[in-house]
Write a protein that holds these residues in place. Structure first.
Motif, PDB file in Angstrom:
ATOM      1  N   THR A  88       0.685  -5.189  13.361  1.00 47.35           N
ATOM      2  CA  THR A  88       1.897  -5.879  13.767  1.00 47.35           C
ATOM      3  C   THR A  88       2.873  -6.003  12.594  1.00 47.35           C
ATOM      4  N   ASP A  89       4.095  -5.535  12.826  1.00 49.29           N
ATOM      5  CA  ASP A  89       5.178  -5.594  11.829  1.00 49.29           C
ATOM      6  C   ASP A  89       4.882  -4.822  10.550  1.00 49.29           C
ATOM      7  N   ALA A  90       3.852  -3.981  10.559  1.00 47.52           N
ATOM      8  CA  ALA A  90       3.573  -3.146   9.384  1.00 47.52           C
ATOM      9  C   ALA A  90       4.576  -1.998   9.323  1.00 47.52           C
ATOM     10  N   ASP A  91       4.839  -1.512   8.119  1.00 49.02           N
ATOM     11  CA  ASP A  91       5.776  -0.409   7.930  1.00 49.02           C
ATOM     12  C   ASP A  91       5.012   0.838   7.512  1.00 49.02           C
ATOM     13  N   LEU A  92       4.905   1.798   8.450  1.00 50.58           N
ATOM     14  CA  LEU A  92       4.223   3.064   8.174  1.00 50.58           C
ATOM     15  C   LEU A  92       5.233   4.205   8.067  1.00 50.58           C
ATOM     16  N   ASP A 145      -6.778  -6.711   8.782  1.00 55.05           N
ATOM     17  CA  ASP A 145      -5.495  -7.352   9.061  1.00 55.05           C
ATOM     18  C   ASP A 145      -4.430  -6.760   8.150  1.00 55.05           C
ATOM     19  N   LEU A 146      -3.614  -5.887   8.718  1.00 54.12           N
ATOM     20  CA  LEU A 146      -2.548  -5.225   7.974  1.00 54.12           C
ATOM     21  C   LEU A 146      -1.183  -5.705   8.457  1.00 54.12           C
ATOM     22  N   THR A 147      -1.145  -6.919   8.992  1.00 51.99           N
ATOM     23  CA  THR A 147       0.104  -7.480   9.477  1.00 51.99           C
ATOM     24  C   THR A 147       1.159  -7.459   8.375  1.00 51.99           C
ATOM     25  N   GLY A 148       2.295  -6.832   8.665  1.00 50.96           N
ATOM     26  CA  GLY A 148       3.388  -6.804   7.699  1.00 50.96           C
ATOM     27  C   GLY A 148       3.116  -5.999   6.446  1.00 50.96           C
ATOM     28  N   ALA A 149       2.036  -5.226   6.425  1.00 45.92           N
ATOM     29  CA  ALA A 149       1.709  -4.439   5.228  1.00 45.92           C
ATOM     30  C   ALA A 149       2.690  -3.294   5.048  1.00 45.92           C
ATOM     31  N   ASP A 150       2.889  -2.903   3.807  1.00 42.48           N
ATOM     32  CA  ASP A 150       3.789  -1.794   3.483  1.00 42.48           C
ATOM     33  C   ASP A 150       2.939  -0.545   3.247  1.00 42.48           C
ATOM     34  N   LEU A 151       2.936   0.350   4.247  1.00 37.92           N
ATOM     35  CA  LEU A 151       2.131   1.572   4.179  1.00 37.92           C
ATOM     36  C   LEU A 151       3.017   2.803   4.084  1.00 37.92           C
ATOM     37  N   GLY A 210       7.095   7.145   6.866  1.00 38.20           N
ATOM     38  CA  GLY A 210       6.735   8.146   5.868  1.00 38.20           C
ATOM     39  C   GLY A 210       5.240   8.294   5.650  1.00 38.20           C
ATOM     40  N   ALA A 211       4.420   7.476   6.336  1.00 38.53           N
ATOM     41  CA  ALA A 211       2.971   7.667   6.242  1.00 38.53           C
ATOM     42  C   ALA A 211       2.664   9.032   6.858  1.00 38.53           C
ATOM     43  N   PHE A 212       1.667   9.707   6.346  1.00 37.50           N
ATOM     44  CA  PHE A 212       1.416  11.063   6.832  1.00 37.50           C
ATOM     45  C   PHE A 212      -0.060  11.307   7.125  1.00 37.50           C
ATOM     46  N   PHE A 213      -0.290  12.394   7.876  1.00 35.37           N
ATOM     47  CA  PHE A 213      -1.628  12.752   8.365  1.00 35.37           C
ATOM     48  C   PHE A 213      -2.184  11.631   9.249  1.00 35.37           C
ATOM     49  N   LEU A 214      -1.289  10.948   9.938  1.00 38.04           N
ATOM     50  CA  LEU A 214      -1.652   9.917  10.902  1.00 38.04           C
ATOM     51  C   LEU A 214      -1.556  10.522  12.293  1.00 38.04           C
ATOM     52  N   THR A 215      -2.602  10.395  13.085  1.00 37.46           N
ATOM     53  CA  THR A 215      -2.609  11.012  14.407  1.00 37.46           C
ATOM     54  C   THR A 215      -2.453   9.959  15.507  1.00 37.46           C
ATOM     55  N   GLN A 216      -2.101  10.430  16.685  1.00 38.33           N
ATOM     56  CA  GLN A 216      -1.931   9.514  17.810  1.00 38.33           C
ATOM     57  C   GLN A 216      -3.221   8.770  18.157  1.00 38.33           C
ATOM     58  N   PRO A 217      -4.385   9.424  18.144  1.00 38.42           N
ATOM     59  CA  PRO A 217      -5.613   8.684  18.426  1.00 38.42           C
ATOM     60  C   PRO A 217      -5.842   7.517  17.473  1.00 38.42           C
ATOM     61  N   GLN A 218      -5.495   7.687  16.197  1.00 33.43           N
ATOM     62  CA  GLN A 218      -5.651   6.593  15.239  1.00 33.43           C
ATOM     63  C   GLN A 218      -4.745   5.424  15.610  1.00 33.43           C
ATOM     64  N   LEU A 278       0.834  -1.201   0.000  1.00 38.07           N
ATOM     65  CA  LEU A 278       0.000   0.000   0.000  1.00 38.07           C
ATOM     66  C   LEU A 278       0.867   1.248   0.000  1.00 38.07           C
ATOM     67  N   ARG A 279       2.040   1.147  -0.577  1.00 39.90           N
ATOM     68  CA  ARG A 279       2.931   2.296  -0.654  1.00 39.90           C
ATOM     69  C   ARG A 279       2.274   3.429  -1.456  1.00 39.90           C
ATOM     70  N   GLY A 280       2.293   4.623  -0.867  1.00 38.37           N
ATOM     71  CA  GLY A 280       1.748   5.776  -1.564  1.00 38.37           C
ATOM     72  C   GLY A 280       0.248   5.720  -1.777  1.00 38.37           C
ATOM     73  N   ALA A 281      -0.449   4.867  -1.037  1.00 36.68           N
ATOM     74  CA  ALA A 281      -1.892   4.751  -1.222  1.00 36.68           C
ATOM     75  C   ALA A 281      -2.631   5.905  -0.557  1.00 36.68           C
ATOM     76  N   SER A 282      -3.754   6.272  -1.130  1.00 38.19           N
ATOM     77  CA  SER A 282      -4.639   7.231  -0.490  1.00 38.19           C
ATOM     78  C   SER A 282      -5.685   6.428   0.256  1.00 38.19           C
TER      79      SER A 282
END
Length: 279
Positions: free
Chosen positions: A239-243, A217-223, A245-253, A203-207
């Motif tokens: 778990t083990d997902a890579d976020l 289930d986003l285990t190990g997903a590339d975000l 450089g993901a952006f507009f992600l907040t602490q509550p999320q 999911l690299r660069g996904a909107s």
């Protein structure tokens, strides 16, 4: 962990400088997130006289998970100490208390916009719109410092739409550098992905703006480089997902999701304590 993005430290809730506004002004309904019903303007029964939560360390055990994943982005202390000059709703008039409770949700929305605008200004790829972003941030900050009457009369939806145009442009610029397979950027804006099996997904660069990812289930997903503004991550497995450089992600999320020590997060947020407690 100190904030890695300049300006975001002021956009986090400081309960010690607030009069427990989120525990009074906001309503909540009995559900998996809250153990009871509470109307807006009525203090939560767990709120003590000193504006502290009586079950703060046991919120999850007592059925108040919703409280543990909430952040006012600094609206509580701003309304308490700036808008109303340190006047406690308990000791002021009923009318003043009503105004405080009315204004708090408005300022909270503005403070959240300030978070997004501040983060956008830290993104090198968004440099072409930095001037407009700075102008929008200054305007939004000015709005948060309005009088109670001005805040109550503010058309927040219109202002959000104005800011959203810039945030969308920012998203396009940033995601352009994170193509998925074949260089394509995935557009899953507003998608219903509740419970989706996305283990190891690219999911690299996904909107994923406004996407419903409840229990996905986003285990190990590339975000990496994904736009996560407004995405519902309640119960999502990271778990083990890579976020990175993901952006507009907040602490509550992040707090609402499930993860592990192996989950890689952007510098603007931190690993929730309850993640480390998982086996």
């Amino acid at each position: 962990m100190p904030d890695q993005i300049a300006g975001l430290s002021e956009l986090r809730g400081d309960c010690a400088s607030c009069f427990g506004l989120c525990c009074v002004a906001l309503p909540f309904a009995r559900s998996a997130d809250f153990a009871l019903d509470k109307p807006a303007g009525k203090p939560c029964p767990n709120l003590r006289g000193d504006h502290r939560c009586g079950i703060h360390t046991r919120l999850r055990d007592k059925g108040f998970t919703g409280c543990t994943v909430y952040d006012c982005f600094g609206a509580g202390q701003k309304v308490s100490q700036v808008t109303f000059g340190g006047q406690d709703w308990r000791t002021g008039s009923r009318e003043q208390a009503r105004h405080m409770f009315e204004v708090f949700p408005v300022v909270r929305q503005l403070q959240e916009l300030l978070w997004y605008l501040t983060e956008a200004l830290s993104l090198p790829a968004a440099r072409p719109v930095h001037a407009d972003l700075r102008e929008a941030r200054e305007k939004t900050e000015l709005l948060t410092r309005g009088t109670p009457g001005e805040l109550a009369a503010l058309d927040v939806a219109a202002h959000r739409q104005e800011v959203n145009v810039l945030l969308l442009r920012t998203s396009d610029l940033v995601r352009a550098g994170f193509g998925g397979k074949g260089g394509k950027k995935k557009d899953r804006r507003g998608a219903d992905l509740m419970g989706a099996r996305l283990k190891g997904a690219d999911l690299r660069g996904a909107s994923l703006r406004g996407a419903c990812l409840i229990a996905a289930d986003l285990t190990g997903a590339d975000l990496r480089g994904a736009d996560l503004i407004g995405a519902d991550l309640r119960g999502a497995e990271l778990t083990d997902a890579d976020l990175t450089g993901a952006f507009f992600l907040t602490q509550p999320q992040v707090d609402a999701a499930r993860g592990s020590a192996g989950t890689r997060l952007p510098e603007s947020v931190t690993h929730p304590v309850h993640w480390t407690a998982r086996r």
